[in-house]
Design a protein around this motif. Structure first.
Motif: not given
Length: 321
Positions: A73-75, A81, A84, A103, A128, A132, A168, A170
Motif C-alpha cells: 500500500t502507498c500511504p 497516513p 492507512t 508499505l 513515505l 511511517a 510494518l 517497507i
C-alpha cells in the motif's frame, strides 16, 4: 526458504474471486497471503482493480489461520497516513492478529488518479518516511498531532486499536529505501532476489527481521498456453521498477512492452508444470537471505488448478529450499 505465500493479485481477478482464491490457498497449506493494492491493472488484458481493503476485510472473515499482508500500500497519495493506519488497525482486529501492513512509495499507475502530480523518487521516499512515523504514532495509542514537510495531522486517534498493532513492512529497490526500511520497518519487502538489498537492510537495523520476496509463475499443463498467457498479462514486469513506477496508464505499459516477445517472458517467468523450474527461480531468493516468498499465479481464471498443483507438488519442493 521457511515460508511460501500466495498472492491475491487484484489486477487479474474480481473481489469475490480473490476471496475464494485465498480460502483455497489456506486449505492448500500456504503459509501466508499478500494482496496488491491497485487502482489500475498494469495491462488492459488483466482487466481488474477492486479495492484491496474491502477484499482484506472479507478475507479476514472467510479464513481462520492464514496470515494476510498488503503488498504493498502507498500511504502518501490516494490514502493519507491517518486513513492507512485506521484501515490497517481495523483489518488487524478482523483478522485477530494475522495482518501485516506492507508499505511502499507507490507507482504513478495507481496514484495519479488523485491529481496531486508525481514527484521524484527522493521526494516520494521522504513522504513515505513521514507516513511511517505517523502510522507508528497512531498504533502506539492516544492523540497524534504531526506537522511535517509533507503531512499535517491534527488530533488524530485510533479508537479501535489492535494489540499487537500490525507489523510494518517497507518495500525496497535501492540504497535509500533499504536504509529507510532498516530504521522504520519490522520486515523488508522486495520483488527481486538481490543480496545487496538484504545486506543494506541489515546494515541499517534489519538484522534478524523477516525478508519477503515475490515470484511470478504461470502454471498450466500446456506450456505453450502458459507462455502465451504470461506474455499477454505479465510482460509489463520485465520493464523494471524504475520504469514501472513512472508510467501513468495501462496503455503506456502496452506501448513500452510492444517489442517484448513471448520467449522473453518465458525466460523470466517459470511457465508450465515443471516443479524444478519454479524451484530454480526461487533459489536465488533463499540464497540472498529471504525468509518468505509469495508466489503469483498469472491469470485470474487459472488459480484453482495452480493451487491444487501447489498443494500436491510445488509447496513440498519449495520448502526443501
Amino acid at each position: 526458504m521457511t515460508q511460501i505465500g500466495y498472492t491475491m493479485m487484484t489486477e487479474q481477478a474480481g473481489p469475490r474471486a480473490l476471496v475464494e482464491h485465498v480460502i483455497e490457498a489456506e486449505r492448500a497449506g500456504f503459509d501466508f497471503s499478500v494482496i496488491s493494492d491497485h487502482s489500475f491493472p498494469w495491462l488492459d488484458s488483466q482487466g481488474h482493480a477492486p479495492y484491496a481493503w474491502s477484499v482484506l476485510g472479507a478475507a479476514a472473515q472467510a479464513t481462520s489461520d492464514i496470515p494476510l499482508m498488503s503488498f504493498v500500500t502507498c500511504p502518501t497519495f490516494r490514502y493519507h497516513p491517518v486513513v492507512t493506519a485506521q484501515k490497517a488497525a481495523t483489518v488487524q482486529l478482523l483478522a485477530q492478529g494475522r495482518f501485516r501492513l506492507g508499505l511502499g512509495s507507490g507507482e504513478n499507475l495507481n496514484e495519479h488518479v488523485v491529481g496531486e502530480g508525481w514527484p521524484s523518487a527522493h521526494v516520494r521516499l521522504d513522504m513515505l518516511e513521514e507516513a511511517a512515523e505517523i502510522i507508528r504514532a497512531l498504533f502506539a495509542g492516544g492523540y497524534v498531532t504531526y506537522h511535517g514537510r509533507h503531512f499535517q495531522v491534527d488530533d488524530a486517534r485510533l479508537w479501535d486499536l489492535p494489540d499487537p498493532p500490525p507489523p510494518l513492512g517497507i518495500a525496497v529497490s535501492g540504497p535509500r529505501s533499504c536504509e529507510l526500511a532498516g530504521r522504520r520497518a519490522d520486515l523488508l519487502i522486495a520483488t527481486e532476489p538481490r543480496r545487496e538489498l538484504v545486506e543494506a537492510f541489515d546494515r541499517h537495523g534489519g538484522t534478524g527481521k523477516p525478508r519477503v520476496g515475490q515470484l511470478p509463475v504461470c502454471y498450466d499443463t500446456d506450456r505453450e498456453a502458459a507462455v502465451a498467457r504470461a506474455h499477454e498479462q505479465f510482460r509489463w514486469a520485465l520493464g523494471g521498477w524504475r520504469l514501472n513506477a513512472e508510467l501513468p496508464l495501462p496503455t503506456g505499459f502496452a506501448q513500452a512492452t510492444q517489442h517484448v516477445r513471448p520467449e522473453d517472458v518465458a525466460d523470466a517467468v517459470p511457465c508450465g508444470d515443471d516443479v524444478e523450474a519454479v524451484v530454480k527461480a526461487a533459489r536465488p531468493y533463499a540464497e540472498a537471505g529471504f525468509t518468505e516468498l509469495a508466489l503469483v499465479q498469472i491469470g485470474g481464471a487459472h488459480q484453482l488448478p495452480f493451487l491444487r498443483w501447489a498443494e500436491s507438488e510445488l509447496l513440498p519442493a519449495l520448502r526443501a529450499l
